[in-house]
Design a protein around this motif. Structure first.
Motif, PDB file in Angstrom:
ATOM      1  N   ARG A 104     -53.629 -25.684  18.381  1.00 53.77           N
ATOM      2  CA  ARG A 104     -53.747 -24.203  18.051  1.00 53.77           C
ATOM      3  C   ARG A 104     -54.579 -23.618  18.998  1.00 53.77           C
ATOM      4  O   ARG A 104     -54.251 -22.430  19.651  1.00 53.77           O
ATOM      5  N   GLU A 108     -50.514 -21.405  22.146  1.00 52.43           N
ATOM      6  CA  GLU A 108     -49.428 -21.190  20.845  1.00 52.43           C
ATOM      7  C   GLU A 108     -48.158 -21.812  20.837  1.00 52.43           C
ATOM      8  O   GLU A 108     -47.462 -22.176  19.874  1.00 52.43           O
ATOM      9  N   TYR A 111     -48.315 -25.327  19.899  1.00 54.45           N
ATOM     10  CA  TYR A 111     -48.542 -25.512  18.488  1.00 54.45           C
ATOM     11  C   TYR A 111     -47.314 -25.323  17.561  1.00 54.45           C
ATOM     12  O   TYR A 111     -46.818 -26.002  16.871  1.00 54.45           O
ATOM     13  N   ALA A 131     -45.417 -18.153  13.331  1.00 54.99           N
ATOM     14  CA  ALA A 131     -45.836 -17.177  14.248  1.00 54.99           C
ATOM     15  C   ALA A 131     -46.662 -16.064  13.909  1.00 54.99           C
ATOM     16  O   ALA A 131     -47.673 -15.982  14.433  1.00 54.99           O
ATOM     17  N   LEU A 134     -50.008 -17.211  12.526  1.00 55.59           N
ATOM     18  CA  LEU A 134     -50.818 -17.575  13.730  1.00 55.59           C
ATOM     19  C   LEU A 134     -51.401 -16.349  14.219  1.00 55.59           C
ATOM     20  O   LEU A 134     -52.522 -16.110  14.815  1.00 55.59           O
ATOM     21  N   LYS A 135     -50.506 -15.148  14.354  1.00 55.40           N
ATOM     22  CA  LYS A 135     -50.885 -13.971  14.747  1.00 55.40           C
ATOM     23  C   LYS A 135     -52.097 -13.173  13.919  1.00 55.40           C
ATOM     24  O   LYS A 135     -53.006 -12.755  14.654  1.00 55.40           O
ATOM     25  N   GLN A 138     -55.184 -14.733  14.492  1.00 55.40           N
ATOM     26  CA  GLN A 138     -56.053 -14.114  15.684  1.00 55.40           C
ATOM     27  C   GLN A 138     -56.560 -12.906  15.406  1.00 55.40           C
ATOM     28  O   GLN A 138     -57.699 -12.428  15.962  1.00 55.40           O
TER      29      GLN A 138
END
Length: 339
Positions: A104, A108, A111, A131, A134-135, A138
């Motif tokens: 990670r 990305e 991952y 996705a 993940l965003k 962040q």
């Protein structure tokens, strides 16, 4: 055996000689690790294969900025963590989660590729959901912290994973093994540090915020384990402060490069003087750390003032008499005493 050498990979090289013919030969001895068994989702068991894990990671990282050397490191880290945390048997899902955890922060795309296989994505929606997750992670943490101030004053790069690992180890101590939750709590701690305006926090600042996040999140047991961990390490640091380098003490006396070798004019340069000096150095360090306040001890070490005869600090001064008794009672019992 004529000679023995150890290498970095825990291999002992022994040079031997045959007692019959005198011919010399070499043997190599290495501690054999017990097999790590992996339990698959189907219930089947198989031996852990570093090569298999590496192949999967390399495929996920193909044409991405992740070197094969880093992949090798990840495989070794995962195997070590599994052995340390689970012993001889671990579930395949744990290995997969650990691989994702390592990928990670690296890349990305790698991952998502690995996640698509490990979590068996069946449609584009699965990719989009992962996705998006993940965003979101962040976006939740806009981190401005790049450096951390260590207790000894050194400035080192900030590593979010250290916070995650500390929380995870505390959770393991109370019977929990949720790395994902530890990561989320670490993210919250980093976010809190940023909200508080830290750009170069100290280790203590970070630990204080982690405690706050754990308490506010209702993780009472993990919080207690984390606090105990901090206290134990603080005690270990305090203990280290009472240690002395006996080599330096001996060298300082033998070469007379330490001015304290002449601090006591009643002791000459001799073997008995060396014994008094080395023993006195240990006592002095103990007295400074245990009998004086941290402020006074620090002032003495920094040279703002000097405390004479610290090596006799337990009894007051070098003669070993109580100053109070001398001043109040005088030299009782001595002919022609001085009152």
């Amino acid at each position: 055996m004529v000679d023995k050498r150890s290498s970095d990979d825990s291999t002992n090289r022994r040079r031997r000689e045959c007692i019959s013919c005198g011919k010399r030969f070499t043997t190599y001895e290495r501690v054999e690790d017990l097999d790590l068994t992996v339990t698959k989702k189907t219930g089947l068991k198989e031996s852990f294969s570093p090569e298999k894990l590496k192949a999967g990671l390399l495929k996920a990282c193909e044409k991405r900025p992740v070197t094969e050397e880093r992949v090798d490191e990840i495989v070794a880290e995962i195997e070590k963590e599994c052995r340390d945390e689970y012993g001889e048997e671990v579930e395949s899902t744990v290995i997969g989660d650990k691989a994702l955890e390592k990928l990670r922060p690296l890349d990305e795309v790698s991952y998502l590729r690995f996640a698509s296989v490990f979590r068996a994505f069946e449609s584009i929606e699965h990719f989009e959901k992962e996705a998006s997750s993940l965003k979101d992670a962040q976006d939740r943490v806009v981190n401005k912290i790049k450096k951390v101030r260590k207790r000894d004053g050194r400035i080192v790069p900030f590593e979010r994973e250290r916070i995650t690992n500390a929380i995870y180890k505390a959770s393991i101590a109370v019977g929990e093994r949720n790395k994902k939750q530890a990561r989320e709590l670490a993210d919250k701690a980093v976010a809190e540090l940023n909200v508080l305006g830290f750009t170069e926090p100290s280790v203590e600042d970070i630990q204080d915020v982690v405690e706050k996040v754990l308490i506010e999140g209702g993780h009472a047991k993990t919080t207690k384990a984390y606090i105990i961990y901090r206290q134990q390490h603080a005690k270990m640091r305090d203990m280290k402060s009472t240690f002395i380098d006996i080599h330096d003490v001996m060298e300082g006396y033998l070469k007379q490069s330490d001015w304290r070798t002449k601090e006591n004019s009643n002791v000459d340069y001799s073997f008995s003087g060396l014994m008094l000096h080395t023993a006195g150095s240990v006592i002095a360090n103990y007295v400074l750390n245990e009998m004086y306040s941290p402020e006074i001890a620090e002032a003495h070490r920094d040279g703002y003032f000097h405390i004479h005869d610290l090596s006799a600090g337990i009894v007051g001064y070098c003669a070993g008499w109580s100053l109070k008794n001398l001043l109040v009672r005088g030299f009782g019992g001595v002919p022609n005493k001085v009152d």
